[in-house]
Write a protein that holds these residues in place. Structure first.
Motif, PDB file in Angstrom:
ATOM      1  N   ALA A  87      65.732  66.732  44.104  1.00 59.74           N
ATOM      2  CA  ALA A  87      65.631  68.001  43.380  1.00 59.74           C
ATOM      3  C   ALA A  87      66.906  68.278  42.582  1.00 59.74           C
ATOM      4  O   ALA A  87      66.849  68.726  41.432  1.00 59.74           O
ATOM      5  CB  ALA A  87      65.340  69.149  44.349  1.00 59.74           C
ATOM      6  N   ALA A  88      68.057  68.001  43.182  1.00 58.31           N
ATOM      7  CA  ALA A  88      69.327  68.227  42.481  1.00 58.31           C
ATOM      8  C   ALA A  88      69.456  67.323  41.261  1.00 58.31           C
ATOM      9  O   ALA A  88      69.909  67.753  40.197  1.00 58.31           O
ATOM     10  CB  ALA A  88      70.500  68.003  43.439  1.00 58.31           C
ATOM     11  N   THR A  89      69.023  66.062  41.382  1.00 56.50           N
ATOM     12  CA  THR A  89      69.113  65.161  40.227  1.00 56.50           C
ATOM     13  C   THR A  89      68.145  65.582  39.137  1.00 56.50           C
ATOM     14  O   THR A  89      68.430  65.418  37.947  1.00 56.50           O
ATOM     15  CB  THR A  89      68.849  63.685  40.613  1.00 56.50           C
ATOM     16  N   LYS A  90      67.007  66.147  39.506  1.00 59.54           N
ATOM     17  CA  LYS A  90      66.039  66.585  38.500  1.00 59.54           C
ATOM     18  C   LYS A  90      66.522  67.858  37.801  1.00 59.54           C
ATOM     19  O   LYS A  90      66.279  68.045  36.603  1.00 59.54           O
ATOM     20  CB  LYS A  90      64.653  66.769  39.120  1.00 59.54           C
ATOM     21  N   ALA A  91      67.236  68.714  38.508  1.00 57.16           N
ATOM     22  CA  ALA A  91      67.872  69.868  37.853  1.00 57.16           C
ATOM     23  C   ALA A  91      68.905  69.368  36.844  1.00 57.16           C
ATOM     24  O   ALA A  91      69.026  69.889  35.730  1.00 57.16           O
ATOM     25  CB  ALA A  91      68.525  70.777  38.899  1.00 57.16           C
ATOM     26  N   TRP A  92      69.644  68.338  37.241  1.00 56.06           N
ATOM     27  CA  TRP A  92      70.625  67.726  36.346  1.00 56.06           C
ATOM     28  C   TRP A  92      69.936  67.180  35.090  1.00 56.06           C
ATOM     29  O   TRP A  92      70.422  67.356  33.976  1.00 56.06           O
ATOM     30  CB  TRP A  92      71.381  66.614  37.084  1.00 56.06           C
ATOM     31  N   ASN A  93      68.785  66.483  35.264  1.00 58.97           N
ATOM     32  CA  ASN A  93      68.057  65.934  34.118  1.00 58.97           C
ATOM     33  C   ASN A  93      67.685  67.017  33.114  1.00 58.97           C
ATOM     34  O   ASN A  93      67.788  66.828  31.903  1.00 58.97           O
ATOM     35  CB  ASN A  93      66.779  65.216  34.572  1.00 58.97           C
ATOM     36  N   THR A  94      67.239  68.156  33.619  1.00 57.49           N
ATOM     37  CA  THR A  94      66.851  69.254  32.722  1.00 57.49           C
ATOM     38  C   THR A  94      68.069  69.781  31.974  1.00 57.49           C
ATOM     39  O   THR A  94      68.022  69.955  30.743  1.00 57.49           O
ATOM     40  CB  THR A  94      66.169  70.382  33.523  1.00 57.49           C
ATOM     41  N   ALA A  95      69.151  70.017  32.678  1.00 62.07           N
ATOM     42  CA  ALA A  95      70.377  70.514  32.020  1.00 62.07           C
ATOM     43  C   ALA A  95      70.896  69.488  31.011  1.00 62.07           C
ATOM     44  O   ALA A  95      71.329  69.841  29.904  1.00 62.07           O
ATOM     45  CB  ALA A  95      71.444  70.824  33.068  1.00 62.07           C
ATOM     46  N   TYR A  96      70.842  68.222  31.368  1.00 62.37           N
ATOM     47  CA  TYR A  96      71.288  67.150  30.478  1.00 62.37           C
ATOM     48  C   TYR A  96      70.454  67.127  29.194  1.00 62.37           C
ATOM     49  O   TYR A  96      70.986  67.013  28.093  1.00 62.37           O
ATOM     50  CB  TYR A  96      71.197  65.817  31.226  1.00 62.37           C
ATOM     51  N   ALA A  97      69.146  67.257  29.333  1.00 60.46           N
ATOM     52  CA  ALA A  97      68.260  67.257  28.152  1.00 60.46           C
ATOM     53  C   ALA A  97      68.557  68.438  27.248  1.00 60.46           C
ATOM     54  O   ALA A  97      68.561  68.302  26.016  1.00 60.46           O
ATOM     55  CB  ALA A  97      66.797  67.271  28.588  1.00 60.46           C
ATOM     56  N   HIS A  98      68.815  69.619  27.834  1.00 59.59           N
ATOM     57  CA  HIS A  98      69.142  70.802  27.016  1.00 59.59           C
ATOM     58  C   HIS A  98      70.370  70.534  26.154  1.00 59.59           C
ATOM     59  O   HIS A  98      70.364  70.791  24.950  1.00 59.59           O
ATOM     60  CB  HIS A  98      69.398  72.025  27.901  1.00 59.59           C
ATOM     61  N   GLY A  99      71.419  70.031  26.763  1.00 55.99           N
ATOM     62  CA  GLY A  99      72.651  69.772  26.016  1.00 55.99           C
ATOM     63  C   GLY A  99      72.514  68.623  25.036  1.00 55.99           C
ATOM     64  O   GLY A  99      72.948  68.715  23.878  1.00 55.99           O
ATOM     65  N   LEU A 100      71.892  67.531  25.479  1.00 56.63           N
ATOM     66  CA  LEU A 100      71.768  66.343  24.641  1.00 56.63           C
ATOM     67  C   LEU A 100      70.925  66.623  23.399  1.00 56.63           C
ATOM     68  O   LEU A 100      71.220  66.123  22.308  1.00 56.63           O
ATOM     69  CB  LEU A 100      71.166  65.198  25.461  1.00 56.63           C
ATOM     70  N   ARG A 101      69.907  67.433  23.543  1.00 59.69           N
ATOM     71  CA  ARG A 101      69.051  67.761  22.389  1.00 59.69           C
ATOM     72  C   ARG A 101      69.886  68.371  21.273  1.00 59.69           C
ATOM     73  O   ARG A 101      69.758  67.998  20.109  1.00 59.69           O
ATOM     74  CB  ARG A 101      67.942  68.717  22.802  1.00 59.69           C
ATOM     75  N   HIS A 102      70.739  69.317  21.635  1.00 56.17           N
ATOM     76  CA  HIS A 102      71.554  69.981  20.609  1.00 56.17           C
ATOM     77  C   HIS A 102      72.603  69.045  20.013  1.00 56.17           C
ATOM     78  O   HIS A 102      72.934  69.157  18.835  1.00 56.17           O
ATOM     79  CB  HIS A 102      72.176  71.265  21.170  1.00 56.17           C
ATOM     80  N   GLU A 103      73.106  68.123  20.804  1.00 52.58           N
ATOM     81  CA  GLU A 103      74.071  67.148  20.275  1.00 52.58           C
ATOM     82  C   GLU A 103      73.425  66.176  19.292  1.00 52.58           C
ATOM     83  O   GLU A 103      74.043  65.776  18.309  1.00 52.58           O
ATOM     84  CB  GLU A 103      74.691  66.339  21.422  1.00 52.58           C
ATOM     85  N   LEU A 104      72.185  65.792  19.568  1.00 52.54           N
ATOM     86  CA  LEU A 104      71.545  64.734  18.777  1.00 52.54           C
ATOM     87  C   LEU A 104      70.658  65.244  17.641  1.00 52.54           C
ATOM     88  O   LEU A 104      70.286  64.469  16.761  1.00 52.54           O
ATOM     89  CB  LEU A 104      70.739  63.815  19.701  1.00 52.54           C
ATOM     90  N   GLN A 105      70.318  66.521  17.639  1.00 53.72           N
ATOM     91  CA  GLN A 105      69.469  67.060  16.568  1.00 53.72           C
ATOM     92  C   GLN A 105      70.005  66.780  15.167  1.00 53.72           C
ATOM     93  O   GLN A 105      69.216  66.452  14.276  1.00 53.72           O
ATOM     94  CB  GLN A 105      69.249  68.554  16.760  1.00 53.72           C
ATOM     95  N   PRO A 106      71.310  66.893  14.933  1.00 46.42           N
ATOM     96  CA  PRO A 106      71.802  66.609  13.581  1.00 46.42           C
ATOM     97  C   PRO A 106      71.502  65.185  13.111  1.00 46.42           C
ATOM     98  O   PRO A 106      71.505  64.908  11.914  1.00 46.42           O
ATOM     99  CB  PRO A 106      73.315  66.840  13.685  1.00 46.42           C
ATOM    100  N   TYR A 107      71.222  64.273  14.037  1.00 43.92           N
ATOM    101  CA  TYR A 107      70.926  62.880  13.693  1.00 43.92           C
ATOM    102  C   TYR A 107      69.420  62.618  13.631  1.00 43.92           C
ATOM    103  O   TYR A 107      68.993  61.472  13.491  1.00 43.92           O
ATOM    104  CB  TYR A 107      71.567  61.939  14.720  1.00 43.92           C
ATOM    105  N   GLY A 108      68.617  63.668  13.792  1.00 46.99           N
ATOM    106  CA  GLY A 108      67.165  63.488  13.767  1.00 46.99           C
ATOM    107  C   GLY A 108      66.606  62.905  15.048  1.00 46.99           C
ATOM    108  O   GLY A 108      65.534  62.310  15.059  1.00 46.99           O
ATOM    109  N   ILE A 109      67.335  63.069  16.152  1.00 44.52           N
ATOM    110  CA  ILE A 109      66.893  62.564  17.454  1.00 44.52           C
ATOM    111  C   ILE A 109      66.588  63.766  18.347  1.00 44.52           C
ATOM    112  O   ILE A 109      67.450  64.617  18.551  1.00 44.52           O
ATOM    113  CB  ILE A 109      67.966  61.676  18.111  1.00 44.52           C
ATOM    114  N   ASP A 110      65.370  63.845  18.844  1.00 43.87           N
ATOM    115  CA  ASP A 110      64.985  64.972  19.674  1.00 43.87           C
ATOM    116  C   ASP A 110      64.924  64.553  21.138  1.00 43.87           C
ATOM    117  O   ASP A 110      64.643  63.389  21.450  1.00 43.87           O
ATOM    118  CB  ASP A 110      63.632  65.517  19.235  1.00 43.87           C
ATOM    119  N   VAL A 111      65.190  65.505  22.021  1.00 44.27           N
ATOM    120  CA  VAL A 111      65.199  65.251  23.462  1.00 44.27           C
ATOM    121  C   VAL A 111      64.402  66.353  24.137  1.00 44.27           C
ATOM    122  O   VAL A 111      64.527  67.528  23.789  1.00 44.27           O
ATOM    123  CB  VAL A 111      66.645  65.229  24.023  1.00 44.27           C
TER     124      VAL A 111
END
Length: 194
Positions: A87-111
């Motif tokens: 459960a803790a690792t899956k919470a991490w996955n969700t938080a990671y996706a939130h941050g990574l999406r915003h980092e990669l959006q300028p490159y046309g990569i969605d998460v």
């Protein structure tokens, strides 16, 4: 990793990654061997970083757009006893996706983090059998895939299924945390082997 012996050729054909590997141990944290917990961390977090790092760098280097779906879990919404590390690792996955999406959006990569409840995959059915499953919460794999494909590019996470959405709303928004934890713990405890 991409290399010159064929993996790079295979990777060039696709601009989409789904990280659906997971490791989970059911039982009390102290009763599960430490090595099993480390495997869960390796598969559910380090593996995600390795794959998303390699894939997003490849797409950026070749000026390609693309998308990534990271499988998460409703168990990570509030933390769940007997699958505590998972459960803790899956919470991490969700938080990671939130941050990574915003980092990669300028490159046309969605998460997108796909926050699903029980999915009736062959492994799930095999592990829990007929008697310990909670069919009320379950979704078919095609239902989950459909919701994810509709959500990528729109948001950074999706809670799949009507029951999943309702469950999250009730347990995270309406109920006090201790009550929500008790509900999650009681439901999972019913799924434990006798």
């Amino acid at each position: 990793q991409e290399d010159d012996n064929g993996d790079g050729n295979r990777l060039r054909q696709y601009g989409f990654l789904v990280y659906n590997a997971a490791s989970s141990n059911i039982g009390s944290v102290t009763e599960i061997p430490l090595s099993a917990h480390q495997t869960t961390l390796d598969v559910n977090t380090r593996g995600v970083i390795q794959m998303t790092h390699t894939f997003s760098n490849y797409l950026q280097r070749h000026k390609r757009t693309g998308g990534m779906i990271l499988m998460s879990s409703l168990s990570g919404e509030v933390g769940t006893a007997f699958v505590t590390n998972y459960a803790a690792t899956k919470a991490w996955n969700t938080a990671y996706a939130h941050g990574l999406r915003h980092e990669l959006q300028p490159y046309g990569i969605d998460v997108l983090a796909c926050v699903a409840g029980p999915i009736t995959t062959p492994n799930y059915v095999n592990v829990f059998g007929e008697s310990r499953r909670n069919e009320f919460l379950e979704q078919r794999p095609d239902e989950v895939v459909s919701e994810c494909l509709q959500s990528i590019g729109v948001r950074s996470s999706v809670r799949t299924g009507i029951i999943g959405k309702l469950s999250r709303f009730v347990t995270v928004r309406l109920l006090p945390l201790e009550t929500a934890l008790s509900i999650f713990h009681n439901e999972l405890e019913k799924m434990l082997p006798p």
